[in-house]
Write an enzyme that holds these catalytic residues in place. Structure first.
Site, mmCIF file in Angstrom:
data_model
loop_
_atom_site.group_PDB
_atom_site.id
_atom_site.type_symbol
_atom_site.label_atom_id
_atom_site.label_comp_id
_atom_site.label_asym_id
_atom_site.label_seq_id
_atom_site.Cartn_x
_atom_site.Cartn_y
_atom_site.Cartn_z
ATOM 1 N N GLY A 67 -42.942 56.538 33.044
ATOM 2 C CA GLY A 67 -42.314 55.319 32.566
ATOM 3 C C GLY A 67 -42.137 54.350 33.724
ATOM 4 N N GLN A 77 -38.689 47.481 38.289
ATOM 5 C CA GLN A 77 -39.376 48.266 39.326
ATOM 6 C C GLN A 77 -40.613 47.568 39.878
ATOM 7 O OE1 GLN A 77 -39.241 51.988 36.787
ATOM 8 N NE2 GLN A 77 -39.007 52.863 38.829
ATOM 9 N N CYS A 127 -37.807 59.407 39.940
ATOM 10 C CA CYS A 127 -37.925 57.967 39.668
ATOM 11 C C CYS A 127 -38.905 57.389 40.684
ATOM 12 C CB CYS A 127 -36.558 57.302 39.814
ATOM 13 S SG CYS A 127 -36.609 55.512 39.569
ATOM 14 N N LEU A 128 -39.831 56.551 40.221
ATOM 15 C CA LEU A 128 -40.844 55.993 41.124
ATOM 16 C C LEU A 128 -40.219 55.109 42.211
ATOM 17 C CD1 LEU A 128 -43.679 55.096 38.577
ATOM 18 C CD2 LEU A 128 -43.616 57.034 40.169
ATOM 19 N N HIS A 131 -33.918 56.869 30.622
ATOM 20 C CA HIS A 131 -34.074 56.490 32.034
ATOM 21 C C HIS A 131 -34.537 55.028 32.139
ATOM 22 C CE1 HIS A 131 -35.342 57.655 36.306
ATOM 23 N NE2 HIS A 131 -35.920 56.474 36.135
ATOM 24 N N GLU A 132 -35.516 54.650 31.307
ATOM 25 C CA GLU A 132 -36.069 53.287 31.397
ATOM 26 C C GLU A 132 -35.096 52.234 30.873
ATOM 27 O OE1 GLU A 132 -38.488 53.044 33.321
ATOM 28 O OE2 GLU A 132 -38.923 55.187 33.262
ATOM 29 N N HIS A 138 -32.745 51.412 33.501
ATOM 30 C CA HIS A 138 -33.306 50.465 34.483
ATOM 31 C C HIS A 138 -33.145 49.022 34.010
ATOM 32 C CE1 HIS A 138 -35.277 52.539 37.782
ATOM 33 N NE2 HIS A 138 -35.912 53.372 36.979
HETATM 34 ZN ZN LIG Z 1 -36.845 55.158 37.389
#
Ligand SMILES: [Zn+2]
Length: 187
Positions: A45, A50, A107-108, A149-150, A153
């Protein structure tokens, strides 16, 4: 086009995403670039924050995660979770199921950090598609976790905010270092 992924320490990760009222060519391109960036990074995701845009826009793809199951209903109809990917969601609103479970999450924007996070096992998400259609998603398993999670964000909430106090203490020096490195790169 692959976009650079913003790392922890950049203020945009804490920004509330702006509601999207109109889909134009620029937004379509951003969504396509986010999908490409997520795939390149082997992520499941990616939120607009991000890639530096504070917008209510996220992309999700759990089709590559072979070891974790997901279930999906689209507008009330059973759907194949893997074949329905990637999802592009605008202005998603989340309703959490009551039961929760703990699982390892990454998480990226936090390279090399993973932690156990407690989240709802199932969720309902109402969102719009790039085509302007209303979409209702009922998901469980990995997909439910990724959606939570997204959507976090998009509201400036990060997975470190959901860690146990003990985990956060254990990661404190690594997180501080990451913030310093991000600040140094931005300069
Ligand atoms: Zn993340």
């Amino acid at each position: 086009m692959k976009l650079p992924i913003v790392r922890y320490g950049e203020p945009v990760l804490r920004a509330q995403g702006k509601r999207i009222d109109q889909v134009d060519a620029e937004l379509r391109e951003l969504a396509a670039n986010m999908i490409e960036t997520m795939h390149e990074a082997n992520g499941v995701g990616l939120a607009a924050q991000q890639v530096g845009a504070a917008l209510q826009l996220t992309v999700v793809d759990v089709s590559g995660a072979e070891d974790q199951e997901s279930t999906l209903k689209l507008n009330g109809a059973e759907a194949d979770a893997k074949k329905s990917m990637p999802l592009v969601l605008l202005n998603p609103e989340l309703v959490l199921g009551k039961e929760t479970a703990v699982a390892l999450e990454g998480c990226l924007s936090f390279p090399e950090i993973t932690a156990d996070i407690r989240r709802a096992i199932s969720v309902t998400v109402r969102a719009q598609t790039l085509e302007g259609e209303a979409l209702e998603i009922e998901a469980s398993g990995l997909l439910a976790r990724v959606l939570q999670h997204e959507v976090d964000h998009l509201n400036g909430v990060l997975f470190i905010d959901r860690m146990s106090a003990a985990t956060k203490v254990a990661l404190r020096s690594r997180l501080k270092r990451m913030q310093r490195e991000t600040a140094a790169t931005a300069r």
